[in-house]
Scaffold this active site. Structure first.
Site, PDB file in Angstrom:
ATOM      1  N   HIS A   1     114.108 -23.091  19.384  1.00 21.19           N
ATOM      2  CA  HIS A   1     115.309 -23.203  20.067  1.00 21.19           C
ATOM      3  C   HIS A   1     115.457 -22.633  21.398  1.00 21.19           C
ATOM      4  O   HIS A   1     116.382 -22.115  22.049  1.00 21.19           O
ATOM      5  CB  HIS A   1     116.467 -22.720  19.201  1.00 21.19           C
ATOM      6  CG  HIS A   1     116.881 -23.305  17.922  1.00 21.19           C
ATOM      7  ND1 HIS A   1     117.290 -22.552  16.650  1.00 21.19           N
ATOM      8  CD2 HIS A   1     116.740 -24.738  17.746  1.00 21.19           C
ATOM      9  CE1 HIS A   1     117.503 -23.705  15.846  1.00 21.19           C
ATOM     10  NE2 HIS A   1     116.998 -24.767  16.385  1.00 21.19           N
TER      11      HIS A   1
ATOM     12  N   ARG B   1     110.621 -32.647  25.308  1.00 20.58           N
ATOM     13  CA  ARG B   1     110.861 -31.524  24.414  1.00 20.58           C
ATOM     14  C   ARG B   1     109.459 -31.536  23.658  1.00 20.58           C
ATOM     15  O   ARG B   1     109.291 -32.336  22.967  1.00 20.58           O
ATOM     16  CB  ARG B   1     111.979 -31.617  23.349  1.00 20.58           C
ATOM     17  CG  ARG B   1     112.033 -30.608  22.611  1.00 20.58           C
ATOM     18  CD  ARG B   1     113.112 -30.570  21.439  1.00 20.58           C
ATOM     19  NE  ARG B   1     113.408 -29.505  20.707  1.00 20.58           N
ATOM     20  CZ  ARG B   1     113.601 -29.676  19.485  1.00 20.58           C
ATOM     21  NH1 ARG B   1     113.723 -30.821  18.837  1.00 20.58           N
ATOM     22  NH2 ARG B   1     113.548 -28.437  18.669  1.00 20.58           N
TER      23      ARG B   1
ATOM     24  N   ARG C   1     116.668 -25.347   5.023  1.00 12.31           N
ATOM     25  CA  ARG C   1     115.491 -24.410   4.994  1.00 12.31           C
ATOM     26  C   ARG C   1     116.142 -23.118   4.505  1.00 12.31           C
ATOM     27  O   ARG C   1     117.140 -22.597   4.694  1.00 12.31           O
ATOM     28  CB  ARG C   1     115.140 -24.030   6.451  1.00 12.31           C
ATOM     29  CG  ARG C   1     114.230 -25.239   6.795  1.00 12.31           C
ATOM     30  CD  ARG C   1     113.880 -24.967   8.061  1.00 12.31           C
ATOM     31  NE  ARG C   1     114.196 -26.467   9.092  1.00 12.31           N
ATOM     32  CZ  ARG C   1     114.463 -26.387  10.172  1.00 12.31           C
ATOM     33  NH1 ARG C   1     114.060 -25.089  11.044  1.00 12.31           N
ATOM     34  NH2 ARG C   1     114.636 -27.246  10.921  1.00 12.31           N
TER      35      ARG C   1
ATOM     36  N   GLU D   1     120.825 -29.435  24.880  1.00  6.66           N
ATOM     37  CA  GLU D   1     119.482 -29.291  24.953  1.00  6.66           C
ATOM     38  C   GLU D   1     118.755 -30.533  25.882  1.00  6.66           C
ATOM     39  O   GLU D   1     117.915 -30.239  26.873  1.00  6.66           O
ATOM     40  CB  GLU D   1     118.784 -29.412  23.653  1.00  6.66           C
ATOM     41  CG  GLU D   1     118.585 -27.892  23.024  1.00  6.66           C
ATOM     42  CD  GLU D   1     117.920 -27.935  21.428  1.00  6.66           C
ATOM     43  OE1 GLU D   1     118.681 -28.548  20.748  1.00  6.66           O
ATOM     44  OE2 GLU D   1     117.186 -27.354  21.406  1.00  6.66           O
TER      45      GLU D   1
ATOM     46  N   ASN E   1     112.809 -36.792  23.330  1.00  7.32           N
ATOM     47  CA  ASN E   1     112.671 -35.776  22.236  1.00  7.32           C
ATOM     48  C   ASN E   1     112.487 -36.674  20.952  1.00  7.32           C
ATOM     49  O   ASN E   1     113.179 -37.274  20.040  1.00  7.32           O
ATOM     50  CB  ASN E   1     114.262 -35.204  22.096  1.00  7.32           C
ATOM     51  CG  ASN E   1     114.208 -34.000  20.828  1.00  7.32           C
ATOM     52  OD1 ASN E   1     113.029 -33.648  20.224  1.00  7.32           O
ATOM     53  ND2 ASN E   1     115.258 -33.160  20.968  1.00  7.32           N
TER      54      ASN E   1
END
Ligand code: AMP
Length: 601
Positions: free
Chosen positions: A170, A81, A231, A379, A7
């Site tokens: 996601h 990923r 964010r 994940e 990742n």
């Protein structure tokens, strides 16, 4: 299997070797502050790096280090990923030159992530030349969203020119949460409406209706939707142009403002770390309190909106660093949602402690209708399991028959009660002709469908009778009738719109039952064994037409010993794809998607 999961972020690398049987990592590498001041850890041991300070060299070094530490253990596959898969990828795929090129072309839409992902792929190919590389896309799970959810309301020419739409992110986490929820509750996800709240430094919420993502809060980029660590999430676009004028910001400065100086960090003026913000709020810091209130208010707002989209919720899940660990935040979000059947048990909520051995906590009050769960997302493990599936498929020998394709015209299935009203008490339908599926027939009898705008006459009734009424129409019929029908598996009519049915004898307004049939393949268990699929798998089908080859993605497998091998699409799909009589399709094994029963997803 041992799967290496890579990742690569813009300034970090996470590379784990996962034992897919144990669903745990046996080797964990974390590299941060790249490329200028690399800080690399392998299983808590710090690794000193003396090479060139560029991203590619550091990745290669990290992968060589992993290779040397693996000793006799053989890696079976490498899962990457990949953040943006655009429109092309609704499933996990084996990486070849075309996939690499597509990831590169999509860098415009994910400038921080896709180039880093690509660097990871290229380095892995160099360091492990004999091992297959698999791409697991963050956007893939959301490809099932209906067009109305993907669309922005802006000039359609601009949309077409730049492929502007809501892709969502996601996806690997939301899909993992869906599977883990079904497994934990011992229920088929095809019967559940799940709201997955991934609340970490990045945050998004996903409405998963009967196994498919139908809405999610992130959009073209991961900036839309919930308020996050740094964010802003949803914001009036007018603010952006206003500030650009006032502050004379460049596009990069504007992006940095929305990406890095907003959210929890921006509002609190303190940090993006929820733990610290909760601590400061408890000590009376007003800005920290405001940040928490806005954060939770917006999640509650989304839950209400998504409940409306799915006509209700069966399972509400909290995950991500905040969702998994903060009882306080979970409690605040659920406040006032009792009207939706969301009732949290405060004792269970407070005592929920998740770890690798105890990854799910049920925190719902027994009187609530909705199951509320906190689930530890992983994940890296999810990517490893996706990768393993593709590797296993690759190793199978292809002895697969072709699948005949049939176009289903609009039709209705009726219940005893409805036939009684439309044709008279105990009326028996008469057979016009048998259908390809054994035991099923088209009846001589027809009905008129009466919608809000128009009516359609002579719609064929199919027998035998069913427990529930079901009206299957195409998207074009929907518009003509003035009905907004969902795409569903046959038999799943919960929350779908109703319609009026009329014959010369009678008329009835059914409350629900109008659907657009999800394209599907009927198959006998023997066929399923041959294809290596199970009931409710979602697959792709290639139609190898010389003039116009095409792929039907997202095709549902339906297995029963009463079925004969045949793929059913509706008239719109048949017309658009120019399917001719006798046309056949081929199951795409390398792109096989979720197995909704598979515990390993
Ligand atoms: P993630 O991006 O999923 O790793 O989540 C990171 C976020 O989870 C950060 O804001 C952390 O402060 C937050 N977090 C982790 N543990 C806790 C906790 N016990 N209480 C509240 N927030 C937490």
């Amino acid at each position: 299997m041992y799967i290496l999961v890579i990742n690569c972020g813009s300034s970090s690398i996470k590379a784990d070797v996962i034992d897919t049987q144990l669903k745990k990592s046996i080797l964990e590498l974390d590299a941060e502050r790249l490329p200028s001041t690399p800080f690399i850890q392998l299983n808590n041991e710090q690794i000193i790096y003396h090479g060139d300070l560029n991203f590619e060299s550091i990745i290669r070094y990290c992968l060589h280090t992993i290779k040397s530490r693996l000793a006799e253990k053989q890696i079976n596959g490498i899962g990457h990923r990949v953040v943006h898969g655009g429109d092309q990828y609704s499933q996990t795929v084996c990486i070849d030159a075309a996939v690499e090129a597509a990831i590169e072309n999509l860098a415009d839409l994910a400038p921080l992530h896709n180039p880093a992902n690509l660097a990871g792929i290229r380095s892995a190919k160099e360091v492990f030349p004999a091992i297959s590389n698999i791409a697991v896309f963050d956007t893939a799970f959301h490809q099932t969203m209906p067009k109305r959810a993907k669309q922005y309301a802006i000039d359609k020419n601009i949309i077409a020119k730049y492929n502007i739409k809501r892709y969502g992110f996601h996806g690997t986490s939301h899909k993992y949460i869906m599977e883990r929820s079904g497994e934990y509750l011992k229920q088929d996800v095809k019967n559940l409406r799940i709201l997955s709240c991934h609340l970490g430094n990045g945050a998004s919420i996903c409405a998963i209706e009967f196994g498919r993502s139908v809405e999610t809060s992130m959009g073209l980029t991961p900036m839309e939707g919930l308020m996050m660590g740094t964010r802003s999430g949803d914001i009036d676009p007018g603010i952006i142009t206003y500030l650009q004028n006032k502050e004379k910001w460049t596009s990069q400065e504007t992006e940095d403002f929305l990406n890095k100086q907003s959210g929890l960090a921006g509002l609190s003026g303190l940090t993006n770390d929820m733990r610290d913000i909760l601590q400061q709020a408890s000590e009376g810091n007003e800005d920290a309190r405001t940040a928490i209130q806005v954060f939770t208010h917006r999640i509650t707002k989304y839950i209400g909106a998504y409940a409306a989209i799915m006509s209700g919720i069966d399972v509400l899940v909290f995950t991500g660093g905040i969702g998994e660990n903060s009882a306080d935040i979970r409690h605040r979000i659920c406040q006032g949602l009792e009207f939706l059947g969301i009732m949290i048990d405060d004792d269970k909520n407070k005592s929920a402690k998740l770890n690798s051995d105890n990854d799910v906590a049920n925190i719902s009050d027994e009187n609530g209708r909705v199951k509320i769960l906190a689930i530890r997302t992983d994940e890296q493990v999810a990517i490893a399991l996706e990768t393993q599936k593709i590797i296993q498929e690759k190793n199978k020998v292809n002895t697969i028959p072709k699948i005949p394709i049939a176009i289903s015209a609009r039709h209705v299935h009726l219940s005893r009660a409805t036939v009684d009203i439309l044709f008279g008490k105990n009326y028996e339908l008469t057979e016009f002709k048998p259908l390809s599926q054994p035991g099923q027939f088209a009846a001589n009898e027809t009905v008129t469908l009466i919608g809000l705008k128009n009516k359609i006459e002579n719609v064929r009734i199919l027998g035998p009778l069913r427990p529930k009424d079901q009206v299957e129409i195409s998207k074009t019929d929907e518009f003509f009738l003035g009905i907004d029908a969902p795409v569903r598996e046959s038999g799943h009519v919960e929350g779908s719109p109703g319609i009026t049915l009329k014959t010369a004898h009678g008329e009835v307004a059914i409350k629900e039952g109008v659907i657009v049939a999800w394209r599907h393949i009927h198959m006998h268990p023997n066929d399923a064994a041959l294809f290596g699929v199970q009931d409710k798998d979602i697959v792709s089908v290639d139609v190898d037409d010389d003039e116009r080859p095409l792929t039907f993605k997202n095709v549902l497998i339906r297995v029963s010993d009463k079925f004969k091998l045949e793929m059913h699409i509706d008239t719109d799909e048949g017309n658009a794809a120019e399917i001719k009589k006798g046309e056949e399709g081929e199951l795409v094994l390398s792109a096989k998607s979720v197995n909704l029963h598979d515990k390993n997803v």
